[in-house]
Design an enzyme around this catalytic site. Structure first.
Site, short mmCIF file in Angstrom:
data_model
loop_
_atom_site.label_atom_id
_atom_site.label_comp_id
_atom_site.label_asym_id
_atom_site.label_seq_id
_atom_site.Cartn_x
_atom_site.Cartn_y
_atom_site.Cartn_z
N HIS A 1 0.93 -1.41 -0.03
CA HIS A 1 -0.03 0.03 -0.24
C HIS A 1 0.81 1.36 0.08
O HIS A 1 0.53 2.33 0.40
CB HIS A 1 -0.97 0.13 1.19
CG HIS A 1 -1.77 -1.53 1.44
ND1 HIS A 1 -3.04 -1.24 1.15
CD2 HIS A 1 -1.55 -2.42 1.92
CE1 HIS A 1 -3.34 -2.95 1.22
NE2 HIS A 1 -2.50 -3.14 1.96
N LYS B 1 16.67 20.95 -11.13
CA LYS B 1 15.81 19.57 -11.54
C LYS B 1 16.49 18.57 -12.19
O LYS B 1 17.42 18.74 -13.15
CB LYS B 1 14.45 19.93 -12.51
CG LYS B 1 13.40 20.64 -11.72
CD LYS B 1 12.82 19.84 -10.55
CE LYS B 1 12.01 18.59 -10.98
NZ LYS B 1 10.73 19.06 -11.36
N GLU C 1 9.60 7.45 -16.49
CA GLU C 1 8.12 7.96 -16.65
C GLU C 1 7.76 7.62 -18.20
O GLU C 1 6.59 7.20 -18.38
CB GLU C 1 8.19 9.43 -16.63
CG GLU C 1 8.42 10.02 -15.12
CD GLU C 1 8.54 11.53 -15.19
OE1 GLU C 1 7.62 12.18 -15.06
OE2 GLU C 1 9.77 11.84 -15.25
#
Ligand code: ARG
Length: 454
Positions: A155, A282, A289
């Site tokens: 979970h 970044k 992705e």
């Protein structure tokens, strides 16, 4: 010239021609088309429909055409409707009217089904090899990271300590099943449609067993109508590709999470990271992705083809021409995504201190219950008592490890001073040494099994 000009007086309207033509994508079947034609010419020769001399002429010219394809020198013409037309047109240019004998007893319906199966058989092998290479990266990671323990999640909540190698291998086995699935698909794909004609079979005494053997198929199809219309192999290939996509997506998603600052378990190599045009700091996991996103594309290709096939009346319908682009796209997608994902994983840096820092005593609550079980307490009761300890710790605002022995013993005198030994990741994983468990010795055995499969 089209292959079907005889009954027509007018030529096709330009846009209608473009819609009908499949050459822009089925030129990818060039080599398979030549192989299929060579085997068909041999079969016609054995059946007495081509003299050995005629067959030799056809074989030579098809050899020339194959060379032209391989060298990139084959000249397609505006009137080549599909790859089959292009090859036959070129054959005619090379040897004249004898070329016209090649299509005896054959239809483009059994021809295209044969070409496409040949292509998918090769794609299965190449995709299998690419998956194997990717699995080898996971195995290498598992070997390298044997000494590292991380919190395992269910979970996405901290659950129990696991060996990092065990986690890598958890992503090996789904891909192993994918490779098995492809091998099983291979058998169903290696069923020969050639000799089915347009739909009713061929009227000439062609030895379809020999034809199947020559082209590397296991058997000729049992029914000519099914033979020209069966695209199960294409659907199954798309399903296999989709499931690979889903497996990669789950791995990629975990890696996106684990490379974030919040987790910080791994650091991406710069060679496999991307930056932001706006935020100078970044360092993004775009490849993971994209690896995650491809599953959506693959599933779309699968459902697209299934929908195309649904409700087609029997035998060949032109709808079936639409079977190839999704299969090519699925294959290309996986072949494009697997190598960079493998590279990104192979070059991840593991931040051992972040793994160590992420252990909190609650991760050992199950071990604490197991401790009571070993003292003879039924597990349900042990679960309840440890639950009370968790609540007591929470109320005091401390961890389970800081909770005093008095508090533990007030819950049950089965707790003794040795209970504090359970708050140890290595102890926790080492106890799980049965087959499939996360103990180093069990993972070593698992690793040996995995390596034997590569
Ligand atoms: N280009 C066609 C395809 O890919 C070949 C078969 C055409 N057959 C026909 N009867 N028009 O499906």
């Amino acid at each position: 010239m089209t292959l079907w000009g005889g009954r027509f007086r007018e030529s096709m309207e330009e846009s209608a021609w473009r819609l009908n033509a499949s050459l822009p994508f089925d030129r990818r079947l060039a080599e398979q088309d030549v192989r299929g034609s060579r085997a068909w010419a041999n079969a016609l020769c054995r059946a007495g429909l081509l003299t050995p001399e005629e067959n030799a002429q056809i074989q030579n010219a098809l050899g020339t055409i194959l060379e032209e394809f391989r060298r990139g020198e084959f000249q397609f013409q505006p009137h080549d409707e599909d790859i089959h037309t292009a090859v036959e047109r070129r054959l005619t240019e090379l040897i004249g009217p004898v070329a016209g004998k090649l299509h005896t007893g054959r239809s483009r319906n059994d021809q295209v089904a044969t070409d496409f199966r040949l292509w998918v058989l090769e794609a299965i092998d190449r995709l299998g090899a690419a998956l194997r290479n990717f699995q080898a990266v996971l195995v290498a990671r598992a070997e390298q990271d044997l000494a590292l323990i991380l919190p395992g999640y269910t979970h996405l909540q901290r659950a129990q300590p696991i060996l990092l190698s065990h986690w890598w291998l958890a992503h090996f086995w789904p891909l192993q099943r994918d490779r098995q699935r492809l091998l099983e698909l291979r058998k169903r794909t290696a069923v020969l449609p050639l000799g089915s004609g347009a739909l009713a079979g061929t009227p000439f005494p062609v030895d379809r067993q020999a034809l199947a053997a020559e082209l590397g198929f296991e058997v000729p199809c049992a029914n000519s109508i099914d033979g020209v219309s069966d695209r199960d192999f294409a659907v199954e290939f798309l399903f296999c590709a989709s499931l690979v996509g889903v497996h990669l997506a789950r791995l990629c998603e975990s890696l996106v999470i684990f490379t974030s600052a919040e987790f910080g378990f791994f650091t991406l190599a710069e060679a496999y990271s991307t930056g932001s045009s706006l935020m100078p700091q970044k360092k993004n996991p775009d490849l993971f992705e994209l690896g995650r996103a491809k599953a959506g594309k693959l599933i779309g290709l699968l459902s697209g083809l299934l929908t195309t096939l649904k409700g087609l009346p029997s035998a060949y319908d032109k709808d079936l021409q639409e079977d190839k682009p999704p299969v090519f796209a699925a294959y290309d997608t996986l072949m494009e995504v697997l190598p960079p994902l493998g590279g990104a994983i192979a070059t991840l840096k593991v931040n051992a201190e972040r793994l160590a820092a992420s252990f909190e005593p609650a991760l050992f609550a199950t071990d604490l219950a197991d401790y009571l079980v070993e003292k003879g307490v039924p597990f349900r009761q042990a679960h309840e008592w440890v639950g009370q300890a968790v609540r007591a710790a929470e109320e005091q605002g401390i961890t389970l490890e800081r909770l005093s022995l008095e508090v533990y013993r007030a819950i049950t005198p089965h707790f003794e001073a040795d209970l504090y030994a359970v708050f140890d990741p290595l102890r926790s994983v080492t106890r799980r040494k049965e087959e499939g468990g996360t103990a180093p010795e069990a993972v070593q055995r698992q690793l040996a099994r995995a390596k034997a499969l590569l």
